[in-house]
Design a protein around this motif. Structure first.
Motif, PDB file in Angstrom:
ATOM      1  N   PHE A  76       0.842  -1.202   0.000  1.00 51.64           N
ATOM      2  CA  PHE A  76       0.000   0.000   0.000  1.00 51.64           C
ATOM      3  C   PHE A  76       0.878   1.254   0.000  1.00 51.64           C
ATOM      4  N   ASP A  77       0.601   2.169  -0.911  1.00 51.40           N
ATOM      5  CA  ASP A  77       1.306   3.443  -0.996  1.00 51.40           C
ATOM      6  C   ASP A  77       0.432   4.529  -0.350  1.00 51.40           C
ATOM      7  N   ASN A  81      -3.507   6.971  -1.299  1.00 54.24           N
ATOM      8  CA  ASN A  81      -4.650   6.568  -0.485  1.00 54.24           C
ATOM      9  C   ASN A  81      -5.971   7.039  -1.102  1.00 54.24           C
ATOM     10  N   GLY A  82      -6.870   6.090  -1.367  1.00 52.69           N
ATOM     11  CA  GLY A  82      -8.177   6.399  -1.939  1.00 52.69           C
ATOM     12  C   GLY A  82      -8.221   6.369  -3.451  1.00 52.69           C
ATOM     13  N   GLN A 145      -6.719   2.118  -3.469  1.00 50.50           N
ATOM     14  CA  GLN A 145      -5.562   2.102  -2.575  1.00 50.50           C
ATOM     15  C   GLN A 145      -6.009   2.353  -1.131  1.00 50.50           C
ATOM     16  N   GLY A 146      -5.516   1.524  -0.231  1.00 54.57           N
ATOM     17  CA  GLY A 146      -5.862   1.667   1.176  1.00 54.57           C
ATOM     18  C   GLY A 146      -7.161   1.014   1.569  1.00 54.57           C
ATOM     19  N   PRO A 151      -6.072  -5.380  -1.046  1.00 52.29           N
ATOM     20  CA  PRO A 151      -6.227  -5.212  -2.493  1.00 52.29           C
ATOM     21  C   PRO A 151      -7.193  -6.238  -3.083  1.00 52.29           C
ATOM     22  N   VAL A 152      -7.907  -5.832  -4.121  1.00 54.92           N
ATOM     23  CA  VAL A 152      -8.768  -6.763  -4.845  1.00 54.92           C
ATOM     24  C   VAL A 152      -7.960  -7.276  -6.027  1.00 54.92           C
TER      25      VAL A 152
END
Length: 202
Positions: A76-77, A81-82, A145-146, A151-152
Motif C-alpha cells: 500500500f502506498d 490513499n483512496g 488504494q488503502g 487489495p482486490v
C-alpha cells in the motif's frame, strides 16, 4: 509326387485353425478393452483435476495469500490513499510449479490436506502435491488504494502435472508429448484472510 500330395493334404487340414484365429484376434480385443477402460480412467482424472482447481481457487479468494512476496508486490502506498487501482497483469505474485518461487508451506499444506470444515484438495484429487499447482495473484482493476479489506486481485490456480497418469498407455502418451491440461481457473478475490479478525492480506 508323393511330397506334393502330402503338402496339399497339410494345407487342407482344419485342426488348430480356431486357435490361430484366436491368437490373431486376442491382442486386438485386449487393446480395445484396455483403451475403453483407460479412456474412462482418463475422463475420471480429467474431472478430478477440473473440480480440484475450481474448489481450490474458491478457497484461495478468501484465505491468506500463499505467495511469499504478496505483501511486497501489492504494498500500500499512502501517497495514493483512496485512488482507484487500475488493472495491470504485469504486477503479479506467483508461486508453485514453473515459477521458481515456493509457496508458503503451511498454507499449501492446509490447502492440500484440509483442516476444520475444509476437506483439502487431495480429498478430491488423490496424489495431488504442491509441485503440481501454480498460483498467481494479479491486479484486477477493482478496489482502491488503502482499502480496509486489502487489495482486490485476480486469483488464478492451475494444474501443472507433467503427464496423464494411465496404467498401460502412459508411456505411449509421454512419447507423443501429451500432457495433462492446466485447468486454469480464475476468480476475483474477496477479503484475503483466513479467519475473522485477521489482518487483510496477512
Amino acid at each position: 509326387m508323393v511330397m506334393f500330395a502330402q503338402v496339399r493334404k497339410f494345407w487342407k487340414q482344419q485342426h488348430g485353425s480356431a486357435l490361430t484365429e484366436g491368437l490373431l484376434v486376442f491382442p486386438i480385443m485386449v487393446l480395445a478393452v484396455s483403451a475403453t477402460v483407460e479412456f474412462g480412467f482418463l475422463l475420471h482424472q480429467w474431472n478430478q483435476g477440473a473440480k480440484a482447481m475450481q474448489l481450490g481457487v474458491r478457497q484461495l479468494i478468501d484465505s491468506d495469500p500463499v505467495t511469499q512476496d504478496f505483501a511486497t508486490v501489492f504494498a500500500f502506498d499512502p501517497d495514493l490513499n483512496g485512488d482507484l487501482i487500475t488493472a495491470n497483469a504485469g504486477i503479479s505474485s506467483s508461486c508453485g510449479a514453473g515459477t521458481g518461487n515456493a509457496c508458503d508451506a503451511t498454507r499449501m499444506e492446509h490447502l492440500l490436506s484440509g483442516g476444520g470444515a475444509w476437506r483439502g484438495l487431495q480429498a478430491y484429487f488423490p496424489g495431488l502435491t504442491a509441485d503440481d499447482i501454480r498460483i498467481t495473484y494479479e491486479l484486477s482493476g477493482l478496489g482502491y488504494q488503502g482499502r480496509p479489506g486489502g487489495p482486490v486481485v485476480s486469483v488464478r490456480m492451475e494444474l501443472a502435472r507433467d503427464a496423464i497418469n494411465l496404467p498401460i498407455t502412459s508411456a505411449f502418451l509421454n512419447l507423443l508429448d501429451i500432457s495433462f491440461p492446466p485447468f486454469a481457473v480464475t476468480a476475483t478475490s474477496e477479503d484475503l484472510q483466513s479467519c475473522p479478525g485477521c489482518s487483510a492480506g496477512g
